[in-house]
Scaffold this motif. Structure first.
Motif, PDB file in Angstrom:
ATOM      1  N   ASN A 115      56.033 122.324  44.497  1.00 41.97           N
ATOM      2  CA  ASN A 115      57.263 121.624  44.869  1.00 41.97           C
ATOM      3  C   ASN A 115      57.075 120.668  46.046  1.00 41.97           C
ATOM      4  N   ALA A 116      55.987 120.821  46.783  1.00 37.74           N
ATOM      5  CA  ALA A 116      55.712 119.874  47.864  1.00 37.74           C
ATOM      6  C   ALA A 116      55.371 118.495  47.304  1.00 37.74           C
ATOM      7  N   HIS A 117      54.881 118.450  46.080  1.00 36.19           N
ATOM      8  CA  HIS A 117      54.448 117.183  45.485  1.00 36.19           C
ATOM      9  C   HIS A 117      55.577 116.162  45.375  1.00 36.19           C
ATOM     10  N   PRO A 118      56.696 116.461  44.708  1.00 39.46           N
ATOM     11  CA  PRO A 118      57.726 115.422  44.613  1.00 39.46           C
ATOM     12  C   PRO A 118      58.297 115.025  45.973  1.00 39.46           C
ATOM     13  N   LEU A 119      58.444 115.972  46.868  1.00 43.28           N
ATOM     14  CA  LEU A 119      58.983 115.658  48.188  1.00 43.28           C
ATOM     15  C   LEU A 119      58.038 114.745  48.964  1.00 43.28           C
ATOM     16  N   CYS A 120      56.756 115.049  48.943  1.00 45.25           N
ATOM     17  CA  CYS A 120      55.773 114.220  49.647  1.00 45.25           C
ATOM     18  C   CYS A 120      55.646 112.834  49.020  1.00 45.25           C
ATOM     19  N   MET A 121      55.706 112.751  47.713  1.00 43.43           N
ATOM     20  CA  MET A 121      55.579 111.453  47.054  1.00 43.43           C
ATOM     21  C   MET A 121      56.778 110.558  47.351  1.00 43.43           C
ATOM     22  N   VAL A 122      57.966 111.131  47.339  1.00 39.88           N
ATOM     23  CA  VAL A 122      59.153 110.336  47.652  1.00 39.88           C
ATOM     24  C   VAL A 122      59.121 109.905  49.118  1.00 39.88           C
ATOM     25  N   LEU A 123      58.784 110.820  50.008  1.00 41.81           N
ATOM     26  CA  LEU A 123      58.737 110.480  51.428  1.00 41.81           C
ATOM     27  C   LEU A 123      57.649 109.448  51.725  1.00 41.81           C
ATOM     28  N   GLY A 124      56.454 109.670  51.187  1.00 38.69           N
ATOM     29  CA  GLY A 124      55.334 108.786  51.503  1.00 38.69           C
ATOM     30  C   GLY A 124      55.329 107.492  50.719  1.00 38.69           C
ATOM     31  N   MET A 125      55.275 107.609  49.390  1.00 38.83           N
ATOM     32  CA  MET A 125      55.060 106.430  48.553  1.00 38.83           C
ATOM     33  C   MET A 125      56.324 105.607  48.299  1.00 38.83           C
ATOM     34  N   VAL A 126      57.477 106.167  48.556  1.00 44.64           N
ATOM     35  CA  VAL A 126      58.714 105.406  48.360  1.00 44.64           C
ATOM     36  C   VAL A 126      59.313 105.016  49.708  1.00 44.64           C
ATOM     37  N   PHE A 127      59.687 106.012  50.508  1.00 46.26           N
ATOM     38  CA  PHE A 127      60.443 105.724  51.723  1.00 46.26           C
ATOM     39  C   PHE A 127      59.587 105.085  52.816  1.00 46.26           C
ATOM     40  N   LEU A 128      58.513 105.747  53.235  1.00 46.66           N
ATOM     41  CA  LEU A 128      57.708 105.210  54.334  1.00 46.66           C
ATOM     42  C   LEU A 128      56.962 103.935  53.949  1.00 46.66           C
ATOM     43  N   GLN A 129      56.485 103.863  52.716  1.00 48.72           N
ATOM     44  CA  GLN A 129      55.810 102.642  52.280  1.00 48.72           C
ATOM     45  C   GLN A 129      56.797 101.480  52.252  1.00 48.72           C
ATOM     46  N   GLY A 130      58.005 101.742  51.787  1.00 49.96           N
ATOM     47  CA  GLY A 130      59.035 100.703  51.793  1.00 49.96           C
ATOM     48  C   GLY A 130      59.370 100.241  53.196  1.00 49.96           C
ATOM     49  N   ASP A 131      59.470 101.191  54.123  1.00 53.19           N
ATOM     50  CA  ASP A 131      59.732 100.823  55.513  1.00 53.19           C
ATOM     51  C   ASP A 131      58.581 100.017  56.105  1.00 53.19           C
ATOM     52  N   ALA A 132      57.364 100.374  55.759  1.00 55.26           N
ATOM     53  CA  ALA A 132      56.203  99.629  56.256  1.00 55.26           C
ATOM     54  C   ALA A 132      56.244  98.180  55.773  1.00 55.26           C
ATOM     55  N   LEU A 133      56.713  97.981  54.561  1.00 51.70           N
ATOM     56  CA  LEU A 133      56.796  96.633  54.017  1.00 51.70           C
ATOM     57  C   LEU A 133      57.901  95.817  54.680  1.00 51.70           C
ATOM     58  N   LEU A 134      58.933  96.492  55.165  1.00 54.88           N
ATOM     59  CA  LEU A 134      60.056  95.792  55.795  1.00 54.88           C
ATOM     60  C   LEU A 134      59.820  95.449  57.267  1.00 54.88           C
ATOM     61  N   VAL A 135      58.800  96.020  57.871  1.00 55.86           N
ATOM     62  CA  VAL A 135      58.592  95.867  59.313  1.00 55.86           C
ATOM     63  C   VAL A 135      58.549  94.407  59.744  1.00 55.86           C
ATOM     64  N   TYR A 136      57.813  93.573  59.030  1.00 56.52           N
ATOM     65  CA  TYR A 136      57.662  92.183  59.448  1.00 56.52           C
ATOM     66  C   TYR A 136      58.956  91.396  59.321  1.00 56.52           C
ATOM     67  N   ARG A 137      59.824  91.775  58.406  1.00 62.59           N
ATOM     68  CA  ARG A 137      61.118  91.097  58.266  1.00 62.59           C
ATOM     69  C   ARG A 137      62.119  91.577  59.300  1.00 62.59           C
ATOM     70  N   VAL A 138      62.150  92.876  59.523  1.00 57.51           N
ATOM     71  CA  VAL A 138      63.144  93.458  60.427  1.00 57.51           C
ATOM     72  C   VAL A 138      62.822  93.128  61.881  1.00 57.51           C
ATOM     73  N   PHE A 139      61.557  93.189  62.248  1.00 58.89           N
ATOM     74  CA  PHE A 139      61.152  92.961  63.637  1.00 58.89           C
ATOM     75  C   PHE A 139      60.463  91.616  63.801  1.00 58.89           C
TER      76      PHE A 139
END
Length: 139
Positions: free
Chosen positions: A51-75
């Protein structure tokens, strides 16, 4: 080029960022609630390790990766060095958390005697992770 001020933010950017953060947190909370309510929670070295798999994939590959991509636009008005550091930190965290999710699957399958890489989902997921990893080393 460092002396040139950045272009103004696109109209409505803050609304789009707010909506993306709200959707990302909603997906993360929904995944956590689903795992807690219907799958028995998350555990390590237990039957709940998978069960750690779906939680880690959503947190890492969806949420944090998306935030990393937005950094240059937001800041965009912050120092380039700071935004690069935050961008790298978020990508590194995303990679590390996704790796924990992959380890959870492999250990869970090993413990239960399930073969590894037996589905299209596993092959596509591994390809996505390897390509994401290669980006880091081929820059």
């Amino acid at each position: 080029m460092d002396g040139v001020p950045p272009a103004p933010s696109p109209a409505g950017l803050s609304v789009y960022v707010a909506v993306s953060q709200l959707l990302g947190l909603t997906v993360l909370a929904t995944t956590g609630a689903w795992l807690g309510r219907y799958r028995g929670g998350v555990g390590w070295h237990s039957p709940l390790q998978f069960n750690a798999h779906p939680l880690c994939m959503v947190l890492g590959m969806v949420f944090l990766q998306g935030d990393a991509l937005l950094v240059y636009r937001v800041f965009r008005h912050e120092a380039k060095r700071s935004t690069k550091a935050l961008h790298a930190l978020l990508h590194g965290l995303a990679l590390l958390i996704a790796l924990v999710g992959i380890i959870a699957v492999f250990e869970s399958h090993r413990d239960k005697g399930i073969p590894h890489m037996y589905s299209l989902h596993s092959w596509c997921g591994m390809a996505a992770f390897v390509l994401y990893l290669l980006q880091r080393f081929l820059q």
